[in-house]
Scaffold this motif. Structure first.
Motif: not given
Length: 330
Positions: A165-189, A191-194
Motif C-alpha cells: 500500500x502506497x500513494x505511488x506519486x499518482x492517483x487511482x484515476x491517473x493510473x487507470x488512465x495510463x493503463x487504458x492508454x496502453x490498452x488502447x495503443x496495444x489493441x489498436x495494433x 484490430x483496425x476498428x480500434x
C-alpha cells in the motif's frame, strides 16, 4: 506444451495435506484458469473432494513478460501463493467467506512449484444458479451484497495490492488512465476498428479523467468479481474465489466490473454515493482492458479460444458504443 500436472503427484499432495491415506478416486483439471492450474481431486472421503492450485510456470498461459512484474502495481498479474494467503487472511478478517486453505507449500520439496490444497465448494457457481434457479440465486445475491458491504467497509488512505500500500506519486484515476492508454495503443495494433477509433477513444478517456475529483480514501475490493467467481456453499452463502487480485482501490473500479458482469442482476449489488464521473472513466477503461487482455492471451496456446475471442469482440463493440454516448454536463 504439456500444461497438465502429474496426477500421481497431486494425489500425494492431497494425502500430505489431509494427513491421511484417503483414497483418491479421480482428478480433473478445471477449464478457464489462465494463471494457475486448478484441479478437483475426488476422494473416498470424507471430504469427498478438495481443490489443488498449482502455480507452475507451464500452467500460466499469459505471455511471459520481459521484465519482472512490479509487486506494487495494482494491475500487474494477480497470481501466486503469497497473494492467495494474504487475500484469504484479509477476507477472514472482513468476515467474508472464501474457500479455506487446508495446506500450502512453497518449499518445492513435495512438488516443483508453489501449491495449495483448498476446500472444495461443490454446490456450483452463482453464474450457474442464476440460470437454473433464479429465485435461489436472488437469495445468494443478497448474501453477496452483504459480504461486499463488509469488504468495502475496510478502508485506508493508501492504495495498491495487499502488502504494497502506497500513494505511488499518482492517483487511482491517473493510473487507470495510463493503463487504458496502453490498452488502447496495444489493441489498436491488433484490430483496425480500434485503430480507426483511436483518436476519439483517447480524447474521451482524457475528457472523462479531467472531470474526476481528487480522493484520498480507498476500499478493499476483489477487482474481478463476476458471478463465475462466486461459489455457493450448502448453506446458501456466497463464497469468493480467484481472490489473489484483492487490493485497496477506488470502490468504483469494483462496481464498474460488477455492472459489466452481473447485467440486470446488478441492482441487488448497487450502492449509493458512487462518483459517477469516476465510474464513467472506469467503465471505458475496463472495456478496453477486456479487448486487449483476451487478444494478448490468444497470442499463446490458451485452450478455450472461442470464449476469449467472444469476450474481445463483445467488449470492442461496447467500447465503440461508449464513445458515442454524449458527455453529460459537468
Amino acid at each position: 506444451m504439456n500444461r497438465t500436472a502429474d496426477t500421481e503427484n497431486l494425489a500425494g499432495l492431497v494425502q500430505i495435506a489431509l494427513g491421511t491415506a484417503v483414497p483418491v478416486t479421480g482428478i480433473q483439471r478445471l477449464r478457464g484458469g489462465s494463471k494457475k492450474g486448478v484441479y478437483r481431486v475426488h476422494l473416498g472421503g470424507p471430504p469427498t473432494s478438495v481443490m489443488v492450485y498449482s502455480w507452475a510456470q507451464e500452467e500460466n498461459f499469459w505471455p511471459r513478460a520481459t521484465d519482472a512484474p512490479d509487486p506494487g502495481d495494482p494491475f500487474a498479474a494477480a497470481t501466486g501463493l503469497p497473494r492467495l494467503l494474504a487475500a484469504t487472511h484479509e477476507l477472514q478478517t472482513a468476515g467474508v467467506r472464501s474457500p479455506r486453505v487446508l495446506w500450502s507449500d512453497d518449499s518445492h520439496q513435495h512438488y516443483p512449484a508453489d501449491v495449495a490444497v483448498i476446500e472444495d465448494v461443490p454446490a456450483g457457481s452463482l453464474e450457474t444458479l442464476m440460470d437454473t434457479d433464479p429465485a435461489r440465486a436472488e437469495t445468494v445475491l443478497h448474501d453477496l451484497a452483504a459480504s461486499l458491504t463488509r469488504l468495502h467497509a475496510r478502508t485506508t488512505d493508501h492504495y495498491g495490492p495487499l502488502g504494497h500500500l502506497e500513494n505511488y506519486g499518482t492517483s487511482c484515476e491517473q493510473m487507470v488512465l495510463q493503463r487504458a492508454r496502453g490498452d488502447l495503443d496495444e489493441g489498436a495494433r491488433r484490430d483496425e476498428r480500434l485503430r480507426a477509433a483511436h483518436p476519439l477513444i483517447l480524447q474521451r478517456l482524457h475528457d472523462l479523467h479531467d472531470r474526476v475529483r481528487p480522493r484520498q480514501k480507498y476500499s478493499l475490493i476483489h477487482g474481478e468479481l463476476g458471478p463465475d467467481h462466486v461459489l455457493v456453499d450448502t448453506a446458501g452463502q456466497s463464497v469468493l474465489i480467484d481472490i489473489e487480485g484483492l487490493m485497496f482501490f477506488d470502490i468504483e473500479w469494483e462496481h464498474a466490473f460488477l455492472e459489466l458482469r452481473f447485467h440486470d442482476r446488478y441492482t441487488a449489488l448497487a450502492v449509493d454515493a458512487l462518483d459517477e464521473d469516476r465510474l464513467r472513466l472506469y467503465r471505458l477503461a475496463m472495456r478496453l482492458s477486456l479487448v486487449t487482455g483476451p487478444l494478448r492471451l490468444l497470442d499463446g496456446d490458451f485452450p478455450d479460444r472461442t470464449p476469449m475471442q467472444h469476450i474481445a469482440e463483445h467488449n470492442l463493440q461496447m467500447t465503440l458504443a461508449l464513445i458515442k454516448e454524449p458527455m453529460r454536463s459537468p
